[in-house]
Scaffold this motif. Sequence first.
Motif, PDB file in Angstrom:
ATOM      1  N   VAL A 137      24.074  30.485   3.559  1.00 54.85           N
ATOM      2  CA  VAL A 137      25.128  29.598   4.038  1.00 54.85           C
ATOM      3  C   VAL A 137      24.699  28.156   3.795  1.00 54.85           C
ATOM      4  O   VAL A 137      23.518  27.818   3.881  1.00 54.85           O
ATOM      5  CB  VAL A 137      25.442  29.826   5.531  1.00 54.85           C
ATOM      6  CG1 VAL A 137      26.071  31.179   5.746  1.00 54.85           C
ATOM      7  CG2 VAL A 137      24.198  29.661   6.384  1.00 54.85           C
ATOM      8  N   LEU A 138      25.669  27.324   3.498  1.00 56.32           N
ATOM      9  CA  LEU A 138      25.414  25.935   3.147  1.00 56.32           C
ATOM     10  C   LEU A 138      26.498  25.074   3.799  1.00 56.32           C
ATOM     11  O   LEU A 138      27.692  25.342   3.630  1.00 56.32           O
ATOM     12  CB  LEU A 138      25.448  25.761   1.625  1.00 56.32           C
ATOM     13  CG  LEU A 138      24.953  24.441   1.034  1.00 56.32           C
ATOM     14  CD1 LEU A 138      23.451  24.337   1.204  1.00 56.32           C
ATOM     15  CD2 LEU A 138      25.320  24.372  -0.447  1.00 56.32           C
ATOM     16  N   GLY A 139      26.101  24.075   4.585  1.00 59.68           N
ATOM     17  CA  GLY A 139      27.101  23.215   5.197  1.00 59.68           C
ATOM     18  C   GLY A 139      26.519  22.288   6.248  1.00 59.68           C
ATOM     19  O   GLY A 139      25.331  22.347   6.570  1.00 59.68           O
ATOM     20  N   GLU A 140      27.385  21.433   6.789  1.00 55.56           N
ATOM     21  CA  GLU A 140      26.997  20.519   7.865  1.00 55.56           C
ATOM     22  C   GLU A 140      27.134  21.219   9.211  1.00 55.56           C
ATOM     23  O   GLU A 140      28.045  22.031   9.406  1.00 55.56           O
ATOM     24  CB  GLU A 140      27.908  19.287   7.878  1.00 55.56           C
ATOM     25  CG  GLU A 140      27.886  18.452   6.628  1.00 55.56           C
ATOM     26  CD  GLU A 140      28.859  17.294   6.719  1.00 55.56           C
ATOM     27  OE1 GLU A 140      29.340  17.010   7.842  1.00 55.56           O
ATOM     28  OE2 GLU A 140      29.151  16.673   5.680  1.00 55.56           O
ATOM     29  N   ILE A 141      26.229  20.916  10.136  1.00 51.62           N
ATOM     30  CA  ILE A 141      26.372  21.401  11.510  1.00 51.62           C
ATOM     31  C   ILE A 141      27.440  20.539  12.187  1.00 51.62           C
ATOM     32  O   ILE A 141      27.248  19.344  12.393  1.00 51.62           O
ATOM     33  CB  ILE A 141      25.035  21.333  12.265  1.00 51.62           C
ATOM     34  CG1 ILE A 141      24.020  22.283  11.619  1.00 51.62           C
ATOM     35  CG2 ILE A 141      25.239  21.687  13.730  1.00 51.62           C
ATOM     36  CD1 ILE A 141      22.666  22.277  12.299  1.00 51.62           C
ATOM     37  N   TYR A 142      28.562  21.147  12.507  1.00 54.40           N
ATOM     38  CA  TYR A 142      29.721  20.413  13.005  1.00 54.40           C
ATOM     39  C   TYR A 142      29.820  20.451  14.526  1.00 54.40           C
ATOM     40  O   TYR A 142      30.189  19.470  15.167  1.00 54.40           O
ATOM     41  CB  TYR A 142      30.990  21.008  12.379  1.00 54.40           C
ATOM     42  CG  TYR A 142      32.270  20.296  12.724  1.00 54.40           C
ATOM     43  CD1 TYR A 142      32.579  19.073  12.141  1.00 54.40           C
ATOM     44  CD2 TYR A 142      33.176  20.849  13.623  1.00 54.40           C
ATOM     45  CE1 TYR A 142      33.756  18.413  12.441  1.00 54.40           C
ATOM     46  CE2 TYR A 142      34.355  20.195  13.939  1.00 54.40           C
ATOM     47  CZ  TYR A 142      34.641  18.981  13.345  1.00 54.40           C
ATOM     48  OH  TYR A 142      35.805  18.324  13.653  1.00 54.40           O
ATOM     49  N   ASP A 143      29.480  21.610  15.128  1.00 56.82           N
ATOM     50  CA  ASP A 143      29.608  21.752  16.581  1.00 56.82           C
ATOM     51  C   ASP A 143      28.693  22.877  17.051  1.00 56.82           C
ATOM     52  O   ASP A 143      28.308  23.752  16.265  1.00 56.82           O
ATOM     53  CB  ASP A 143      31.071  22.049  16.945  1.00 56.82           C
ATOM     54  CG  ASP A 143      31.342  21.845  18.427  1.00 56.82           C
ATOM     55  OD1 ASP A 143      30.455  21.336  19.131  1.00 56.82           O
ATOM     56  OD2 ASP A 143      32.440  22.200  18.889  1.00 56.82           O
ATOM     57  N   ARG A 144      28.351  22.829  18.331  1.00 57.69           N
ATOM     58  CA  ARG A 144      27.541  23.879  18.953  1.00 57.69           C
ATOM     59  C   ARG A 144      28.222  24.325  20.232  1.00 57.69           C
ATOM     60  O   ARG A 144      28.815  23.515  20.944  1.00 57.69           O
ATOM     61  CB  ARG A 144      26.123  23.387  19.267  1.00 57.69           C
ATOM     62  CG  ARG A 144      25.278  23.058  18.040  1.00 57.69           C
ATOM     63  CD  ARG A 144      23.922  22.501  18.437  1.00 57.69           C
ATOM     64  NE  ARG A 144      23.101  22.151  17.299  1.00 57.69           N
ATOM     65  CZ  ARG A 144      22.247  22.971  16.697  1.00 57.69           C
ATOM     66  NH1 ARG A 144      22.098  24.212  17.157  1.00 57.69           N
ATOM     67  NH2 ARG A 144      21.539  22.570  15.659  1.00 57.69           N
ATOM     68  N   LYS A 145      28.096  25.618  20.533  1.00 55.60           N
ATOM     69  CA  LYS A 145      28.739  26.158  21.724  1.00 55.60           C
ATOM     70  C   LYS A 145      27.930  27.356  22.217  1.00 55.60           C
ATOM     71  O   LYS A 145      27.417  28.153  21.412  1.00 55.60           O
ATOM     72  CB  LYS A 145      30.167  26.580  21.399  1.00 55.60           C
ATOM     73  CG  LYS A 145      30.963  27.085  22.589  1.00 55.60           C
ATOM     74  CD  LYS A 145      32.334  27.580  22.151  1.00 55.60           C
ATOM     75  CE  LYS A 145      33.169  26.442  21.603  1.00 55.60           C
ATOM     76  NZ  LYS A 145      34.539  26.895  21.283  1.00 55.60           N
ATOM     77  N   PHE A 146      27.829  27.495  23.563  1.00 52.04           N
ATOM     78  CA  PHE A 146      27.171  28.652  24.172  1.00 52.04           C
ATOM     79  C   PHE A 146      28.235  29.578  24.749  1.00 52.04           C
ATOM     80  O   PHE A 146      29.107  29.140  25.507  1.00 52.04           O
ATOM     81  CB  PHE A 146      26.197  28.217  25.267  1.00 52.04           C
ATOM     82  CG  PHE A 146      24.915  27.644  24.737  1.00 52.04           C
ATOM     83  CD1 PHE A 146      23.830  28.474  24.480  1.00 52.04           C
ATOM     84  CD2 PHE A 146      24.791  26.289  24.471  1.00 52.04           C
ATOM     85  CE1 PHE A 146      22.642  27.952  24.000  1.00 52.04           C
ATOM     86  CE2 PHE A 146      23.616  25.760  23.985  1.00 52.04           C
ATOM     87  CZ  PHE A 146      22.530  26.587  23.750  1.00 52.04           C
ATOM     88  N   ASP A 147      28.163  30.867  24.375  1.00 53.15           N
ATOM     89  CA  ASP A 147      29.086  31.877  24.901  1.00 53.15           C
ATOM     90  C   ASP A 147      28.285  32.943  25.640  1.00 53.15           C
ATOM     91  O   ASP A 147      27.140  33.248  25.276  1.00 53.15           O
ATOM     92  CB  ASP A 147      29.866  32.548  23.769  1.00 53.15           C
ATOM     93  CG  ASP A 147      31.016  31.680  23.283  1.00 53.15           C
ATOM     94  OD1 ASP A 147      31.501  30.850  24.071  1.00 53.15           O
ATOM     95  OD2 ASP A 147      31.410  31.836  22.116  1.00 53.15           O
ATOM     96  N   THR A 148      28.888  33.502  26.680  1.00 53.84           N
ATOM     97  CA  THR A 148      28.228  34.585  27.417  1.00 53.84           C
ATOM     98  C   THR A 148      28.249  35.862  26.593  1.00 53.84           C
ATOM     99  O   THR A 148      29.188  36.098  25.812  1.00 53.84           O
ATOM    100  CB  THR A 148      28.931  34.818  28.759  1.00 53.84           C
ATOM    101  OG1 THR A 148      30.277  35.212  28.525  1.00 53.84           O
ATOM    102  CG2 THR A 148      28.922  33.550  29.601  1.00 53.84           C
ATOM    103  N   ALA A 149      27.233  36.674  26.769  1.00 51.66           N
ATOM    104  CA  ALA A 149      27.150  37.926  26.027  1.00 51.66           C
ATOM    105  C   ALA A 149      28.306  38.846  26.379  1.00 51.66           C
ATOM    106  O   ALA A 149      28.836  39.559  25.519  1.00 51.66           O
ATOM    107  CB  ALA A 149      25.808  38.615  26.324  1.00 51.66           C
ATOM    108  N   ALA A 150      28.726  38.834  27.659  1.00 53.46           N
ATOM    109  CA  ALA A 150      29.823  39.706  28.070  1.00 53.46           C
ATOM    110  C   ALA A 150      31.115  39.352  27.322  1.00 53.46           C
ATOM    111  O   ALA A 150      31.856  40.244  26.888  1.00 53.46           O
ATOM    112  CB  ALA A 150      30.034  39.586  29.584  1.00 53.46           C
ATOM    113  N   ARG A 151      31.371  38.060  27.166  1.00 55.26           N
ATOM    114  CA  ARG A 151      32.602  37.641  26.476  1.00 55.26           C
ATOM    115  C   ARG A 151      32.574  38.052  25.006  1.00 55.26           C
ATOM    116  O   ARG A 151      33.576  38.490  24.441  1.00 55.26           O
ATOM    117  CB  ARG A 151      32.751  36.129  26.597  1.00 55.26           C
ATOM    118  CG  ARG A 151      34.009  35.564  25.971  1.00 55.26           C
ATOM    119  CD  ARG A 151      34.140  34.078  26.286  1.00 55.26           C
ATOM    120  NE  ARG A 151      35.300  33.488  25.661  1.00 55.26           N
ATOM    121  CZ  ARG A 151      35.325  33.011  24.424  1.00 55.26           C
ATOM    122  NH1 ARG A 151      34.222  33.062  23.701  1.00 55.26           N
ATOM    123  NH2 ARG A 151      36.434  32.494  23.910  1.00 55.26           N
TER     124      ARG A 151
END
Length: 553
Positions: free
Chosen positions: A64-78
């Motif tokens: 994969v090649l690209g800019e890091i645009y955003d970060r997010k944490f999601d729960t494992a259950a979701r």
Amino acid sequence: MKTREYFKSGEAWVWLNAGTVAISLIMVIGVIGLIAVRGLGHFWPADVMQASYSAPGSTQTEIVLGEIYDRKFDTAARLKEAGLNIPPNKDSIERISLKLGNRDVTGMDFRWVFADGLSDISYPEDIVALERLEWGNFYGRLVSISENGTEVASGPAAWDELQARIERSNALLEATADIEKNEIGKINYGIEKLRLEERRLVIDNALTDAAKADLQARRDELNANYGVLSERLEALKAQADRDSVKLTAGQGQELTLKVSHIVHAIKPNDLNALQKLAVYFHNVWAFLSGDPREANTEGGVFPAIFGTVLMVLIMTVMVTPMGVIAAIYLREYANQGAVTQVVRIAVNNLAGVPSIVYGVFGLGFFVYFLGANIDQWFYPEAAPAPVFGSPGLLWASITLALLTLPVVIVATEEGLARIPRALKEGSLALGATKAETLWRVVLPMATPSIMTGVILAIARAAGEVAPLMLVGVVKLAPTLPLDGNAPFLHMERKFMHLGFHIYDVGFQSPNVEAARPLVYATAFLLVAVVVALNLGAVGLRNRLREKYKALES
């Protein structure tokens, strides 16, 4: 007892008001700061990451090649509810949004990946980021440069060759755009004027053989000039399309692009801080001075800036004399009875009418009634195409002048009421007429208050969008209302506006993620334009206030 006396003294309420103002100021600064960071940060050249990626539960690995645009944490259950195979020892998982670019290759601009699935993360210095006229950015590696299908450079030498040919291509495209917009645009405008002139002669039964010959001679001259310019235009386009560049994308796909489709090229991972700062200012300037592209999600916003400022200036020229004359009549000439009080109440109530109501009124009265009659009286040769019977700059400016008129009237009346009566009576006692007293004494002293009303009018009008959607603003205007063709200022033309541009990019864009930073950047720009207009008016008001301070004392 002391507490009661403290509150009775009013000091508590002073502190309460001060605290409220401070909180409001902090909130405003915070909102503007958020808009500025989100918007202006878009123009900073971000590093491009290369990594190996394996999705959870998958044994396949891809590059994969690209800019890091955003970060997010999601729960494992979701994530498990979404059907993803998540390790049992994970309570939360970080996801990263990558701006991939290469929309013509991968079919998407952005992609969410799991941070745990990334490995072998690196930032290679040979990664090239291209800004293109269409299909968004391209991230990959440069292979070679070709001229008319013959390779002229490859390897490390290809980079300098690419920069030189992009500069050449951009110069040719600027010359092409200048011919299309100015010279050919002027010829097309002249041909259309001749057509309307001939139709008017037909309507007036004045199309004689001599008039036909004159019109045909002028038309032939314009067509001959058009032919010469068309040949120049084709030659310039052929020269611009001469060069091509071969690149490889992240997955190794080869792609050949015309250099004329590339606006700007950088190696983001190979830039130092000063070089990135130079690229940043280049990107900001391109945004301020360029025309929009790709359904307004790429390019610049200059037509919207121009339309916003021009409309506000015309609106100001219209609303100021109307508001001042109305205020002078209500304060100096009208009998101060029940009718005048009713008029004042009506003016104050008009300030609270929703702006969309003014837009509907402007569309119905100015466009469909007044504009249609103007076309019938003065432009019958243009029928059935409307001239002033269609939404345009003139009707938008008048509509917003009506919308802001109550503000100017109220501010001017307050300024007139503060002028000492003795000054007026002294002027009249010295033999001046009432008109001379108003012109030489009253109006100069009331000018700061008039400017206060104008400042408030500018602040409201510059940000209005709802009425403009009905009376003249458009998504994309092919030409500016001001150009080199007589009568130079074309009040009947539609125009672009920063407020509507924000709405269009934010809610009508086919690529929401790519357009989001431009929404913030345009919103910050609109705030800056309003502040600049207000600062100009405030500076003028302060100069006038200092000029007439001695007279007031």
